[in-house]
Design a protein around this motif. Structure first.
Motif, PDB file in Angstrom:
ATOM      1  N   VAL B 303      54.559   4.524 -68.438  1.00  0.00           N
ATOM      2  CA  VAL B 303      54.475   4.531 -66.973  1.00  0.00           C
ATOM      3  C   VAL B 303      53.647   5.728 -66.508  1.00  0.00           C
ATOM      4  O   VAL B 303      52.738   5.596 -65.670  1.00  0.00           O
ATOM      5  N   ALA B 304      53.918   6.889 -67.117  1.00  0.00           N
ATOM      6  CA  ALA B 304      53.180   8.103 -66.737  1.00  0.00           C
ATOM      7  C   ALA B 304      51.693   7.939 -67.034  1.00  0.00           C
ATOM      8  O   ALA B 304      50.835   8.348 -66.239  1.00  0.00           O
ATOM      9  N   LEU B 305      51.411   7.304 -68.173  1.00  0.00           N
ATOM     10  CA  LEU B 305      50.011   7.080 -68.548  1.00  0.00           C
ATOM     11  C   LEU B 305      49.310   6.187 -67.525  1.00  0.00           C
ATOM     12  O   LEU B 305      48.172   6.446 -67.119  1.00  0.00           O
ATOM     13  N   MET B 306      50.006   5.136 -67.102  1.00  0.00           N
ATOM     14  CA  MET B 306      49.429   4.207 -66.116  1.00  0.00           C
ATOM     15  C   MET B 306      49.137   4.939 -64.803  1.00  0.00           C
ATOM     16  O   MET B 306      48.107   4.726 -64.170  1.00  0.00           O
ATOM     17  N   VAL B 307      50.089   5.796 -64.423  1.00  0.00           N
ATOM     18  CA  VAL B 307      49.913   6.555 -63.173  1.00  0.00           C
ATOM     19  C   VAL B 307      48.727   7.499 -63.317  1.00  0.00           C
ATOM     20  O   VAL B 307      47.870   7.607 -62.429  1.00  0.00           O
ATOM     21  N   GLU B 308      48.647   8.155 -64.472  1.00  0.00           N
ATOM     22  CA  GLU B 308      47.565   9.094 -64.725  1.00  0.00           C
ATOM     23  C   GLU B 308      46.202   8.391 -64.700  1.00  0.00           C
ATOM     24  O   GLU B 308      45.216   8.923 -64.202  1.00  0.00           O
ATOM     25  N   LEU B 309      46.188   7.200 -65.255  1.00  0.00           N
ATOM     26  CA  LEU B 309      44.928   6.443 -65.275  1.00  0.00           C
ATOM     27  C   LEU B 309      44.631   5.810 -63.924  1.00  0.00           C
ATOM     28  O   LEU B 309      43.604   5.157 -63.761  1.00  0.00           O
ATOM     29  N   ASN B 310      45.580   5.980 -62.998  1.00  0.00           N
ATOM     30  CA  ASN B 310      45.443   5.387 -61.659  1.00  0.00           C
ATOM     31  C   ASN B 310      45.254   3.872 -61.747  1.00  0.00           C
ATOM     32  O   ASN B 310      44.412   3.291 -61.062  1.00  0.00           O
ATOM     33  N   MET B 311      46.014   3.268 -62.621  1.00  0.00           N
ATOM     34  CA  MET B 311      45.865   1.827 -62.838  1.00  0.00           C
ATOM     35  C   MET B 311      46.380   1.047 -61.636  1.00  0.00           C
ATOM     36  O   MET B 311      47.466   1.318 -61.131  1.00  0.00           O
TER      37      MET B 311
END
Lengths: 190, 422
Positions: B303-311
């Motif tokens: 989830v954090a990765l998705m947020v970071e990637l601004n997905m």
């Protein structure tokens, strides 16, 4: 019977009896749920014991039949890659599958049996009004482990001595197997 | 790193033919044992908790009901009735078969069971009307998949049990997408029959035949009404309706249609309990994987990765579809749901996607998975029933496959279809 003619699938009388008990549990759970549903709808009366008893009957049905489900080739696996290997490598794969099952079965037994004993010693009962002894409910887990263990041990011996214990084109040869072969197995389900 | 190694171990063992349930169980057990401060008893507790679930109890009873209806040859009755109305079209028998698939989907929660039941009952009839074998097999293989979307659906029960979404809501959500997919498949069938000149057409609608056959079909037709009506109007819980429907199926087949005896019910019950055990075993293994993922914070990290990637939600949905389509080529539907649901649902929810909508998308992917080689189960079922090579079934499925992908795209990006009845 010569070794090369042997077929894997004989679960033996004990597992067949367990299958019969598991089937009775399924039918009993179905009847209880029908009663509960109709009673709740028609009489507006709900039985406090219905939901819990259905859950525990089905958990026990699962634990009693998980081993025989293996003998009946019900468990899901992918054999596409294995089929392309030479027979010696295939045998190794069959044995690897059996070892995977045996180790997991042992883990299940080892992790659950002490808990069942603990529940027994402490006299803990279920949270609902039924107040069933938890050790009895929890015993389903090591029993499931034993069922799996027995199946994988037999499968490993068969793989070592004879051939593919997972092949689905062979008909089981004991009484229940004959029953089952009459009905076309559609497995896996989804 | 540990997670990557575990995922590789999982895939390698599965590829080498180890059973899905025990592989998941073993890998997750090893990881649990090696975790700091986690007692081994947690394995048993998690396993017990995973199957001690009231919604999951609908699975064995829906399986029992589906098996009873399948062996009770209810499809014959449905095909006869529908045929009276539809067979004046060119390719009317093919449309009849597809409509029978829709009806059978509403009494069976399984794609493979639907294809088996309808295929066994209709392939010979299609052959007599000179439909090419590959088209006939493909028709049933594709139609059978509707069993997963149109309630009752075993896929929805599994997702509901794993993710914690009410199964009745999932069932209701599946109605419109299921009918939408059915409509697209009917149009595809009609177009193929018209363009290739398949099948014959009766001169007019056989209304007298319909009136004559309707009373005998009432019992079979009332099953979907019982299941969907009682869930939609909240009369029964899904578990209750699964039991009532199983009881009704027994009464129908033993006493009304007399297509089976009590002895057959016993044999079918034995088979059903073993099939349920198989599903419970996969759920148990999957729950252990879920525990490990949760304990290691894998979902939160993703989830954090998705947020970071601004997905964006649409990008995630595209990615999820691609992952599920690829996994579906190699995994069975139960395993696919059990493995991916604990990872994908938290991300979907975090990105603001309605979890019920996402469940519909996941089931649509599982439907397609049953049609994609090398492990498309319906392809194998129909190859066996129609006695033609799997490659021929695949060839026949191709035009329908395009339709399924279009349907998946629409279901993915038009959430209204999944949420309109809720």
């Amino acid at each position: 019977m010569p070794t090369h003619e042997k077929k894997f699938g004989q679960a033996g009388p004990v597992l067949n009896m367990l299958l019969n008990i598991g089937t009775v549990f399924l039918l009993l759970a179905t009847v209880i749920m029908i009663l509960e549903g109709l009673s709740r709808y028609v009489l507006n009366v709900s039985y406090f014991w219905a939901e819990e008893s259905v859950r525990f009957l089905m958990i026990w049905a699962f634990s009693l039949t998980i081993g025989i489900a293996g003998f009946r080739k019900m468990h899901i696996r992918t054999e596409l890659l294995v089929q392309r290997f030479p027979i010696k490598i295939q045998r190794l794969c069959w044995l690897l599958s059996c070892v995977t099952g045996i180790v997991f079965a042992l883990v299940l037994i080892y992790s659950s049996f002490p808990q069942a004993v603990r529940y027994y010693k402490m006299g803990i009962v279920s949270e609902s009004n039924l107040e069933l002894p938890m050790w009895l409910l929890y015993l389903a887990m090591p029993i499931a482990g034993f069922g799996l263990f027995w199946y994988y041990i037999k499968a490993a011996i068969f793989a070592w001595k004879v051939g593919d214990p997972f092949a689905t084109n062979e008909e089981p040869s004991d009484e229940q197997g004959a029953d089952n072969s009459k009905t076309q197995t559609s497995n896996p389900l989804l | 790193m540990t997670l990557i190694l575990a995922a590789i171990g999982l895939l390698v063992l599965m590829a080498l033919g180890a059973h899905v349930a025990t592989t998941m169980g073993l890998i997750s057990s090893v990881m649990t044992i090696t975790m700091d401060g986690v007692p081994i008893v947690v394995i048993a507790q998690t396993a017990f908790k995973s199957i001690n679930s009231y919604p999951l109890m609908a699975v064995p009873m829906f399986i029992l009901m589906g098996n009873i209806m399948m062996r009770g040859n209810i499809v014959f009755i449905l095909v006869e009735l529908i045929g009276t109305l539809v067979r004046f079209f060119k390719g009317g028998l093919a449309l009849t078969v597809m409509l029978a698939c829709v009806f059978f989907a509403a009494i069976s929660g399984s794609s493979v069971a639907s294809a088996s039941a309808i295929g066994a009952s209709t392939v010979e009839e299609l052959k007599r009307e000179r439909y090419p074998a590959e088209f006939s097999a493909a028709l049933v293989a594709v139609g059978g998949t509707l069993g997963l979307m149109i309630p009752p659906s075993l896929g929805f029960i599994l997702i509901g049990s794993i993710v914690g979404i009410p199964v009745d809501k999932l069932f209701i959500a599946g109605i419109v997408p299921g009918l939408f997919e059915a409509a697209l498949l009917l149009i595809t069938t009609y177009v193929i029959c018209r363009r290739k000149g398949y099948g014959t057409a009766n001169s007019s609608i056989d209304l007298s035949g319909f009136v004559r056959k309707l009373p005998r079909s009432t019992g079979a037709l009332s099953m979907p009404v019982l299941i969907m009506g009682s869930i939609y109007f909240g009369l029964f819980t899904p578990t209750e309706v699964s039991a009532v429907a199983a009881g009704f199926a027994i009464v129908l087949c033993v006493y009304i249609y007399r297509t089976m005896q009590w002895r057959d019910v016993w044999v079918i019950s034995k088979e059903s309990v073993m099939q349920s055990s198989m599903i419970f075993a996969v759920v148990l293994g999957g729950s252990l994987i879920g525990f490990v993922l949760s304990r290691m914070g894998a979902s939160q990290a993703l989830v954090a990765l998705m947020v970071e990637l601004n997905m964006q939600p649409w990008q995630f949905l595209l990615m999820a579809n691609i992952i599920l389509l690829v996994l579906g080529m190699f995994l069975d539907g139960v395993a696919m749901i059990v493995l991916t649901a604990p990872l994908l649902f938290p991300i979907a929810t975090q990105l603001g996607i309605n979890p019920i909508h996402f469940a519909v998308i996941m089931v649509a992917n599982v439907e397609i998975a049953t049609l994609t080689p090398p492990i498309g189960l319906n392809l194998f079922v129909m190859s066996s029933i129609a006695k033609i090579p799997v490659e021929s079934v695949v060839k026949g499925v191709l035009p329908f496959f395009v339709t399924r992908i279009v349907a998946l795209g629409i279901l993915t990006y038009v959430p209204w279809l999944s949420l309109v009845l809720l």
